[in-house]
Enzyme design. Structure first.
Site, short mmCIF file in Angstrom:
data_model
loop_
_atom_site.label_atom_id
_atom_site.label_comp_id
_atom_site.label_asym_id
_atom_site.label_seq_id
_atom_site.Cartn_x
_atom_site.Cartn_y
_atom_site.Cartn_z
N ASP A 162 0.82 -1.21 0.00
CA ASP A 162 0.00 0.00 0.00
C ASP A 162 0.86 1.27 0.00
OD1 ASP A 162 -1.79 -2.02 0.43
OD2 ASP A 162 -2.74 -1.12 2.17
N HIS A 176 -0.97 4.64 -0.52
CA HIS A 176 -1.91 5.58 0.10
C HIS A 176 -1.47 7.04 0.00
CE1 HIS A 176 -5.06 3.03 1.53
NE2 HIS A 176 -4.27 2.28 2.28
N ASP A 208 -4.13 0.03 -3.44
CA ASP A 208 -4.25 1.11 -2.45
C ASP A 208 -3.23 2.21 -2.72
OD1 ASP A 208 -6.30 -0.30 -1.35
OD2 ASP A 208 -5.51 -0.31 0.69
N ASP A 211 -5.92 7.80 -1.29
CA ASP A 211 -6.56 7.99 0.03
C ASP A 211 -5.51 8.10 1.14
OD1 ASP A 211 -9.14 7.98 -1.00
OD2 ASP A 211 -9.41 5.83 -0.71
N ARG A 212 -5.95 8.73 2.23
CA ARG A 212 -5.16 8.92 3.46
C ARG A 212 -4.04 9.93 3.29
NH1 ARG A 212 -7.26 4.92 6.71
NH2 ARG A 212 -7.72 2.90 5.77
N ASN A 238 -8.66 -2.39 -2.32
CA ASN A 238 -10.02 -2.03 -1.90
C ASN A 238 -10.26 -0.53 -1.92
OD1 ASN A 238 -8.22 -2.02 0.47
ND2 ASN A 238 -10.05 -1.49 1.62
N HIS A 239 -9.19 0.28 -1.98
CA HIS A 239 -9.37 1.73 -2.06
C HIS A 239 -9.49 2.21 -3.51
CE1 HIS A 239 -8.92 3.40 2.08
NE2 HIS A 239 -8.54 2.16 2.29
N HIS A 273 -4.26 -8.15 -3.45
CA HIS A 273 -4.23 -7.05 -2.50
C HIS A 273 -4.47 -7.54 -1.08
CE1 HIS A 273 -4.63 -3.21 -0.60
NE2 HIS A 273 -5.82 -3.55 -0.14
N ARG A 299 -14.18 -6.06 9.19
CA ARG A 299 -14.19 -4.96 8.23
C ARG A 299 -15.58 -4.75 7.61
NH1 ARG A 299 -8.96 -3.46 6.37
NH2 ARG A 299 -7.30 -4.93 6.87
N HIS A 320 -2.59 -4.77 2.32
CA HIS A 320 -3.90 -4.53 2.96
C HIS A 320 -3.84 -4.24 4.45
CE1 HIS A 320 -8.23 -4.47 2.91
NE2 HIS A 320 -8.39 -5.60 3.58
#
Length: 266
Positions: free
Chosen positions: A65, A67, A93, A96-97, A125-126, A178, A226, A253
């Site tokens: 990831d 991010h 991923d 995001d973040r 998943n992002h 992932h 989750r 992940h």
């Protein structure tokens, strides 16, 4: 051609330590038309694939990831070497973040369209519309471009990203995803037959590959906290690897303070 050259110049500045900060300023960001052209080229390459499962030859550097941590990505490329000198498999991923999701995904897409034989991007998943509207990428696009057009263009590319890869060398076979496994995909042939080009559903095999987690405290399959995917135990992994002639499952992940971690007695 002029728009492509402008994007290439921006990427070159990003990868130059002396110019990287300037390249991330709002006035230096690529224009919407340049991003549209980049996304169209990426989609053209991705849609040629016969399935959402890809094979990758070793040696390859696997990256978890990111991010939106642009400077971490740049450091990885500096340490590991740039493509095509080094082959890369990214496990998803990308956004995001972090504060530089736009720059991060544009850099990765640029590397992919320039070196499609050396750079593989899996879906995390992002890489979905729903998640990016909650965890920052959507808001970042609107803040930097005053509208969601860039978000729409990039999320269309997300739909076409593969969800699993097999890393093959002379003496090993590694499945890369992932997140994890799915009870609906007991064989590699089932994974290989996936052909998905849409928003990730809330349940089902694609959702599981992008959301599930291994858990050393469970046997078989369990409910994930989750709210999507499953947790699965060592027995699930052992059976899947044995029946599919796999040596290792490589996934991201989850945060690992050590950088990477081997579980289930390796």
């Amino acid at each position: 051609l002029a728009r492509r050259a402008a994007m290439d110049d921006w990427v070159r500045d990003l990868q130059d330590e002396r110019a990287a900060v300037r390249a991330t300023s709002l006035e230096r960001l690529p224009r919407v038309l340049e991003i549209q052209q980049l996304c169209e080229r990426a989609l053209g390459l991705l849609c040629r694939r016969p399935s959402s499962f890809v094979e990758v030859s070793s040696p390859v550097t696997v990256v978890g990831d990111i991010h939106g941590q642009l400077y971490d990505l740049l450091e990885m490329l500096r340490v590991g070497g740039p493509p095509p000198d080094t082959n890369y498999l990214f496990l998803g991923d990308y956004v995001d973040r972090g504060h530089y999701s736009v720059e991060t995904i544009l850099l990765l897409l640029n590397l992919y369209v320039r070196f499609p034989d050396n750079v593989t991007l899996l879906r995390g998943n992002h890489e979905t519309r729903q998640i990016t509207q909650v965890y920052g990428f959507y808001d970042e696009c609107v803040r930097k471009y005053n509208n969601p057009i860039v978000w729409r263009l990039v999320t269309e590319v997300f739909d076409a990203l593969p969800v699993a890869a097999m890393v093959v060398s002379a003496n090993s076979r590694v499945l890369a995803v992932h997140a994890g496994l799915s009870p609906e995909l007991p064989t590699l042939d089932a994974v290989r037959q996936l052909r998905y080009n849409a928003e990730v559903p809330h349940e089902g095999p694609v959702c599981d590959l992008l959301w599930s987690d291994p858990d050393e405290s469970v046997d078989g399959w369990g409910v994930s906290q989750r709210g999507a995917g499953y947790v699965f135990g060592a027995d699930v992994v052992s059976k899947f690897n044995r029946e599919n002639n796999i040596d290792l499952i490589c996934r991201s992940h989850q945060l690992v303070m050590e950088g990477y971690k081997e579980i289930f007695n390796s």
